[in-house]
Design a protein around this motif. Structure first.
Motif, PDB file in Angstrom:
ATOM      1  N   SER A 252       0.853  -1.191   0.000  1.00 59.53           N
ATOM      2  CA  SER A 252       0.000   0.000   0.000  1.00 59.53           C
ATOM      3  C   SER A 252       0.883   1.234   0.000  1.00 59.53           C
ATOM      4  N   GLU A 253       0.268   2.393  -0.159  1.00 59.40           N
ATOM      5  CA  GLU A 253       1.029   3.638  -0.086  1.00 59.40           C
ATOM      6  C   GLU A 253       1.665   3.793   1.288  1.00 59.40           C
ATOM      7  N   GLU A 254       0.955   3.321   2.325  1.00 65.38           N
ATOM      8  CA  GLU A 254       1.502   3.384   3.681  1.00 65.38           C
ATOM      9  C   GLU A 254       2.752   2.496   3.805  1.00 65.38           C
ATOM     10  N   GLY A 255       2.678   1.322   3.195  1.00 62.78           N
ATOM     11  CA  GLY A 255       3.822   0.422   3.222  1.00 62.78           C
ATOM     12  C   GLY A 255       4.999   0.985   2.447  1.00 62.78           C
ATOM     13  N   LEU A 256       4.699   1.621   1.330  1.00 59.07           N
ATOM     14  CA  LEU A 256       5.749   2.227   0.513  1.00 59.07           C
ATOM     15  C   LEU A 256       6.473   3.325   1.294  1.00 59.07           C
ATOM     16  N   THR A 257       5.701   4.115   2.036  1.00 55.99           N
ATOM     17  CA  THR A 257       6.288   5.179   2.859  1.00 55.99           C
ATOM     18  C   THR A 257       7.216   4.603   3.913  1.00 55.99           C
ATOM     19  N   ALA A 258       6.788   3.536   4.576  1.00 55.68           N
ATOM     20  CA  ALA A 258       7.608   2.908   5.614  1.00 55.68           C
ATOM     21  C   ALA A 258       8.882   2.313   5.028  1.00 55.68           C
ATOM     22  N   LEU A 259       8.766   1.657   3.887  1.00 57.48           N
ATOM     23  CA  LEU A 259       9.930   1.049   3.254  1.00 57.48           C
ATOM     24  C   LEU A 259      10.951   2.109   2.852  1.00 57.48           C
ATOM     25  N   LYS A 260      10.476   3.234   2.349  1.00 61.03           N
ATOM     26  CA  LYS A 260      11.377   4.329   1.985  1.00 61.03           C
ATOM     27  C   LYS A 260      12.120   4.848   3.213  1.00 61.03           C
ATOM     28  N   ALA A 261      11.415   4.950   4.334  1.00 56.49           N
ATOM     29  CA  ALA A 261      12.049   5.432   5.567  1.00 56.49           C
ATOM     30  C   ALA A 261      13.135   4.464   6.037  1.00 56.49           C
ATOM     31  N   LEU A 262      12.879   3.167   5.929  1.00 54.25           N
ATOM     32  CA  LEU A 262      13.871   2.162   6.310  1.00 54.25           C
ATOM     33  C   LEU A 262      15.094   2.233   5.398  1.00 54.25           C
ATOM     34  N   ILE A 263      14.855   2.388   4.102  1.00 54.68           N
ATOM     35  CA  ILE A 263      15.961   2.483   3.145  1.00 54.68           C
ATOM     36  C   ILE A 263      16.796   3.725   3.437  1.00 54.68           C
ATOM     37  N   ASN A 264      16.122   4.834   3.737  1.00 53.93           N
ATOM     38  CA  ASN A 264      16.819   6.076   4.030  1.00 53.93           C
ATOM     39  C   ASN A 264      17.682   5.946   5.282  1.00 53.93           C
ATOM     40  N   LEU A 265      17.147   5.299   6.320  1.00 54.90           N
ATOM     41  CA  LEU A 265      17.908   5.114   7.551  1.00 54.90           C
ATOM     42  C   LEU A 265      19.145   4.255   7.299  1.00 54.90           C
ATOM     43  N   ALA A 266      18.961   3.150   6.598  1.00 57.40           N
ATOM     44  CA  ALA A 266      20.069   2.219   6.363  1.00 57.40           C
ATOM     45  C   ALA A 266      21.173   2.843   5.516  1.00 57.40           C
ATOM     46  N   SER A 267      20.844   3.871   4.746  1.00 57.46           N
ATOM     47  CA  SER A 267      21.842   4.503   3.876  1.00 57.46           C
ATOM     48  C   SER A 267      22.748   5.471   4.625  1.00 57.46           C
ATOM     49  N   SER A 268      22.423   5.791   5.877  1.00 57.58           N
ATOM     50  CA  SER A 268      23.235   6.724   6.656  1.00 57.58           C
ATOM     51  C   SER A 268      24.547   6.079   7.095  1.00 57.58           C
ATOM     52  N   SER A 269      25.598   6.889   7.101  1.00 58.18           N
ATOM     53  CA  SER A 269      26.896   6.396   7.570  1.00 58.18           C
ATOM     54  C   SER A 269      26.883   6.117   9.067  1.00 58.18           C
ATOM     55  N   ALA A 270      25.893   6.668   9.777  1.00 55.44           N
ATOM     56  CA  ALA A 270      25.802   6.469  11.225  1.00 55.44           C
ATOM     57  C   ALA A 270      25.030   5.202  11.589  1.00 55.44           C
ATOM     58  N   PHE A 271      24.365   4.593  10.602  1.00 54.61           N
ATOM     59  CA  PHE A 271      23.492   3.447  10.917  1.00 54.61           C
ATOM     60  C   PHE A 271      24.279   2.171  11.165  1.00 54.61           C
ATOM     61  N   TYR A 272      23.892   1.470  12.247  1.00 53.92           N
ATOM     62  CA  TYR A 272      24.394   0.131  12.542  1.00 53.92           C
ATOM     63  C   TYR A 272      23.176  -0.748  12.862  1.00 53.92           C
ATOM     64  N   ASN A 273      23.175  -1.952  12.307  1.00 53.51           N
ATOM     65  CA  ASN A 273      22.067  -2.869  12.569  1.00 53.51           C
ATOM     66  C   ASN A 273      22.326  -3.620  13.870  1.00 53.51           C
ATOM     67  N   GLY A 274      21.500  -3.393  14.872  1.00 56.21           N
ATOM     68  CA  GLY A 274      21.683  -4.063  16.150  1.00 56.21           C
ATOM     69  C   GLY A 274      20.745  -3.500  17.196  1.00 56.21           C
ATOM     70  N   SER A 275      20.527  -4.275  18.262  1.00 53.40           N
ATOM     71  CA  SER A 275      19.608  -3.850  19.321  1.00 53.40           C
ATOM     72  C   SER A 275      20.110  -4.214  20.706  1.00 53.40           C
TER      73      SER A 275
END
Length: 451
Positions: A252-275
């Motif tokens: 959906s458009e809502e899903g597309l918006t969320a996916l774009k936000a995730l892609i944008n976050l992961a593209s940052s040099s500051a991003f690390y995957n972990g919790s």
């Protein structure tokens, strides 16, 4: 309990207990079983139901002999001794229930639900369970509906997330005990200047050469973005844990918006995957839970700070990050003995009261769901619990999900982290979401449920 309230409850439980305990398995809900006019197990018609209510009211108007017996309670091992002490205090404070003894056994929330569904009759009278097991317990007839003043107690004494977690349809089925399983933001206040904005946090981390940690290849954390934009991802399961239907709106458009936000976050040099704070190096911000508060304090020192999750922006619109919330609940098994049902309800109410929730927090650190306990000075001073309480207002209680969903979400996150979708068009991203949604929907064909 006031005599009038007792009379109402006794009238309801006379038919409810008998109808709900006819067998160890049921495909109908306990709410349906409780309806006096439809209760064949109680053997009553409308006239007999009226007589039962009158009899219950008369009994409540006098001193009631609650009989005797043993009440078995299942709780997590870490609170077994605590619960035994509290139960004995309850009996001491209520001489009318002195004919009963209480046995507390260590059975974890996940095992308790599975054991109750397998053998309702042989299960505990009161048991702790995680909110994602409620539908299965109701379907199996393993939990008594919370009615009358008890329902009012639950709905008015606890935060909205906990009440929602204890509710199915229009009925309440359990007593909330905690509101402490979820995620929020830990951060270094000397680096992060605005914890309310994801873009601002990431920018601060980039400028300082620090890391922003979030486990976006996890189906648990990933929903923070999809639920924020309005997407849905839920399953219905029967009493055996088989998924019967799903509601997924990621394509959906809502899903597309969320996916774009995730892609944008992961593209940052500051991003690390972990919790996990313990595994984070050079971090200035991390999305994690209360279980890591000690490690976060050690990592950030005097700059230790907590906040609810931030909002993020896509195409000029802001979205408050959401996700899953988790709650511990106490359920009462349907009883054929009316008096024992009342004692069990009173005991469950006591064990979920502000007094006991606060004592439990002080002893083992469980975060209260009770509003009065949450307002206590010591709880308010707990930065992690305060941040989590604020975040839980934006989350949904986690239900049951197939094992395959978690694997699928990991795969999606791995592709985002790898940059697979960095240059994809909206049409290509929508195709990714359509495949994800179709696959999620395919799981509702009888596969076993998981916590």
């Amino acid at each position: 309990m006031k005599k009038k309230a007792l009379a109402i409850f006794m009238a309801g439980v006379l038919t409810f207990g008998l109808a709900a305990c006819g067998s160890s398995s049921s495909t109908g809900s306990t709410a349906e079983s409780a309806a006096p006019a439809e209760s064949t197990a109680a053997g009553s018609d409308a006239a007999e139901s009226t007589a039962a209510e009158s009899s219950a009211a008369d009994a409540a108007a006098e001193d009631v002999d609650y009989g005797s017996g043993n009440i078995t309670i299942w709780v997590a091992e870490e609170v077994t001794a605590f619960t035994q002490t509290q139960a004995e205090q309850f009996l001491q404070d209520n001489p009318a229930y002195s004919g009963y003894t209480v046995t507390v056994e260590a059975v974890g929330e996940g095992d308790a639900a599975s054991n109750m569904i397998t053998d309702v009759e042989g299960g505990a009278d009161i048991y702790g369970f995680a909110q994602d097991q409620l539908a299965r317990l109701v379907s199996a007839g393993a939990v008594m509906e919370v009615i009358g003043d008890y329902a009012d107690f639950v709905s008015t004494s606890n935060d909205s997330g906990a009440v929602s977690a204890a509710t199915m349809g229009d009925s309440i089925y359990a007593f909330p005990v905690t509101s402490d399983n979820g995620y929020f933001l830990y951060y270094d206040s000397s680096v992060v200047t605005d914890p309310t904005s994801l873009e601002a946090i990431v920018a601060d981390c980039e400028e300082a050469g620090k890391g922003f940690y979030m486990e976006i290849n996890s189906g648990w954390y990933q929903t923070a973005f999809f639920f924020a934009t309005g997407c849905e991802l839920t399953y219905e399961a029967d009493s055996t844990g088989n998924f019967t239907s799903s509601n997924v709106t990621y394509a959906s458009e809502e899903g597309l918006t969320a996916l774009k936000a995730l892609i944008n976050l992961a593209s940052s040099s500051a991003f690390y995957n972990g919790s996990s704070v313990s595994n984070a190096t050079n971090a200035a911000a991390i999305v994690d839970g209360t279980w890591d508060s000690g490690a976060a304090k050690e990592l950030f020192g005097d700059n230790y700070a907590c906040a609810k999750l931030p909002s993020f922006e896509v195409d000029g619109q802001e979205y408050q990050m959401s996700g899953f919330g988790g709650f511990k609940l106490l359920g009462v098994k349907p009883q054929t003995d009316t008096n024992k049902a009342i004692v069990c309800m009173e005991l469950a109410k006591y064990l979920s009261s502000a007094e006991v929730q606060l004592a439990r927090y002080q002893e083992v650190g469980w975060g209260p769901s009770n509003l009065e306990a949450q307002a206590d000075e010591a709880v308010q001073a707990d930065e992690a619990l305060t941040a989590l309480a604020e975040q839980l207002a934006y989350t949904i209680p986690q239900g049951q999900y197939p094992n395959e969903y978690w694997d699928l979400a990991t795969s999606l996150g791995d592709d985002i982290i790898a940059g697979t979708y960095d240059n994809s068009s909206d049409e290509e991203l929508m195709s990714v979401l359509e495949n994800f949604q179709t696959t999620c929907e395919s799981y509702a064909t009888g596969a076993g449920a998981t916590e």
